[in-house]
Design a protein around this motif. Structure first.
Motif: not given
Length: 479
Positions: A163-175, A177-190
């Motif tokens: 996922l890109s920080g803009t919310g774009r799905v760059v690529g994936g193996t399933s249609p 995709a989770p939203p990029v908003e689920w990722f916490t900026p600055g964290s090593e793993r969410t």
């Protein structure tokens, strides 16, 4: 520990030391390939940097390039001179001067082989014998992103996306995709529900996020993230090389010498095309943002003044809802960047002969976006009235001068008397000079409306029933 000497001792790599014999004990912590003309922001301490010397054009280029590596603290540089008849002496001298060990890569050796062997050596040096899954994943190190993600999903037993920080799905193996908003900026793993999201090497201002449908990601997930980082770097280098080839097109687009049609053909683009501009005041993020909002469209990137510029093909990929999609992406990325304001302008489709006009239309649309007072604004020239495009292209001083010259007496009268004849005139003109329609819009009697228009005409010294005069006054009002 994996050192520069370790690499020289791997027989199948056949690396040749050109300079830095006293520095072979340097520890290598990672590997990164680049052809960027300014690699400083993308390299880091302890890395082995791979390059095919595509950035080198003439003596003198190597000094600042190698200096950037030294400042970042890279461990060594491995270069292939396949396209330059060997490593230029300029590069060798720069490496010696900046104390960077220089390894010459055989022309017939793929960088993918080096990447795989170095990653395996690093894993072994950390006391982790690479598993079969890791070896199979590393075998796709030089593959396109879709192949890499499919292999990663197979080895992990879970769907994967980038996922890109803009919310774009760059690529994936399933249609789905989770939203990029689920990722916490600055964290090593969410971890979010059944998903794990982790950042992919933050060399770029707009991050990529690897998402795996598994709450228990392991070291193999980190390995996949590293390989995706290399894939992104390769894609960016290819794009930068294409930008270099398109430089004559943008030079002629802005009035420079040369044949615009020939430069357009040489860029590989096909008409009709649109011109798109992005501006990020106080930030150098415009180029990356422009790449993101045009990711699905065949495009050439360059610059128009200080704004990032792109010439994008219209058929058949141009999305019908591009303006709203671009606005959404530019708004989403604010979570990850320091660009508080982003403005974009796009022209309508144009033939090659109309590209210069399209560039001006995009610039005027961009100026309108910048004047909206919104943190993120995207304006299409097709959605803007012609008179607004013309006004947007006028300098601020000229617009103020025209407004004062045409409307000065009326503005002064309103200020002195507390009236609002300026608004009356604007509504009258917007109602196609219909006293009845204007009176209704202003909630006054039609005779009152006629009196006010007559008084405004006297103050301006103009006949507001004359069409040409109406055009002048309306443009002054809009200015």
């Amino acid at each position: 520990m994996t050192s520069v000497r370790t690499l020289l001792e791997i027989p199948e790599l056949r690396l040749r030391l050109r300079t830095g014999s006293a520095l072979l004990g340097r520890e290598i912590t990672r590997i990164y390939g680049t052809e960027l003309p300014d690699p400083g922001r993308y390299v880091s301490t302890g890395e082995l940097v791979l390059t095919g010397l595509l950035w080198w054009r003439e003596p003198g280029d190597a000094g600042p390039w190698v200096a950037a590596l030294a400042e970042a603290g890279v461990a060594a540089l491995a270069a292939s001179g396949a396209d330059t008849s060997g490593i230029p002496e300029d590069v060798i001298q720069a490496c010696a001067r900046h104390r960077i060990p220089l390894l010459e890569v055989p022309a017939d050796l793929s960088f993918a082989v080096i990447t795989e062997r170095v990653v395996l050596a690093l894993a072994a040096g950390r006391g982790r014998e690479p598993s079969g899954a890791r070896k199979r994943l590393l075998s796709t190190a030089d593959a396109p992103l879709p192949v890499l993600l499919r292999q990663g999903a197979e080895e992990l037993g879970a769907a994967c996306w980038v996922l890109s920080g803009t919310g774009r799905v760059v690529g994936g193996t399933s249609p789905e995709a989770p939203p990029v908003e689920w990722f916490t900026p600055g964290s090593e793993r969410t971890v979010h529900d059944e998903y794990t999201l982790l950042p992919i090497d933050g060399r770029f201002r707009i991050p990529w996020i690897l998402a795996v449908r598994s709450p228990e990601a392991d070291d193999l997930t980190d390995e996949l993230a590293g390989l995706v980082s290399l894939a992104r770097a390769r894609a960016e280098e290819i794009r930068r090389m294409a930008d270099r080839a398109a430089e004559p097109l943008f030079a002629t687009l802005t009035g420079g010498p040369g044949d615009l049609a020939a430069a357009f053909a040489a860029s590989g683009r096909v008409a009709p095309a649109r011109v798109v501009l992005v501006r990020t005041p106080g930030s150098d993020l415009a180029r990356e943002l422009l790449t993101e909002v045009l990711a699905e469209v065949p495009v050439s990137f360059g610059a128009l003044g200080e704004d990032a510029c792109a010439i994008a093909e219209v058929d058949p990929q141009w999305p019908p809802n591009w303006t709203s999609s671009a606005r959404h992406r530019l708004s989403t990325v604010a979570r990850f960047t320091d660009a508080p304001r982003v403005f974009a302008g796009v022209s309508g489709p144009a033939t090659v002969d109309g590209l210069r006009g399209a560039a001006q239309e995009a610039l005027h649309a961009l100026e309108l976006a910048a004047r909206r007072g919104e943190p993120v604004a995207v304006v299409s020239g097709e959605d803007v009235a012609v008179h607004r495009l013309l006004i947007a292209g006028a300098p601020d001083d000229l617009r103020r001068s025209v407004r004062e010259r045409v409307l000065g007496p009326l503005l002064a009268y309103d200020a002195a008397q507390g009236t609002d004849l300026v608004r009356t005139v604007r509504v009258f003109l917007e109602c196609a000079s219909s006293p009845t329609a204007a009176a209704k819009a202003l909630h006054v009697h039609v005779n009152t409306l006629r009196y006010r228009i007559t008084r405004a005409s006297e103050l301006l010294g103009l006949d507001l029933s004359d069409f040409a005069t109406q055009v002048d006054v309306y443009l002054a009002l809009q200015a």
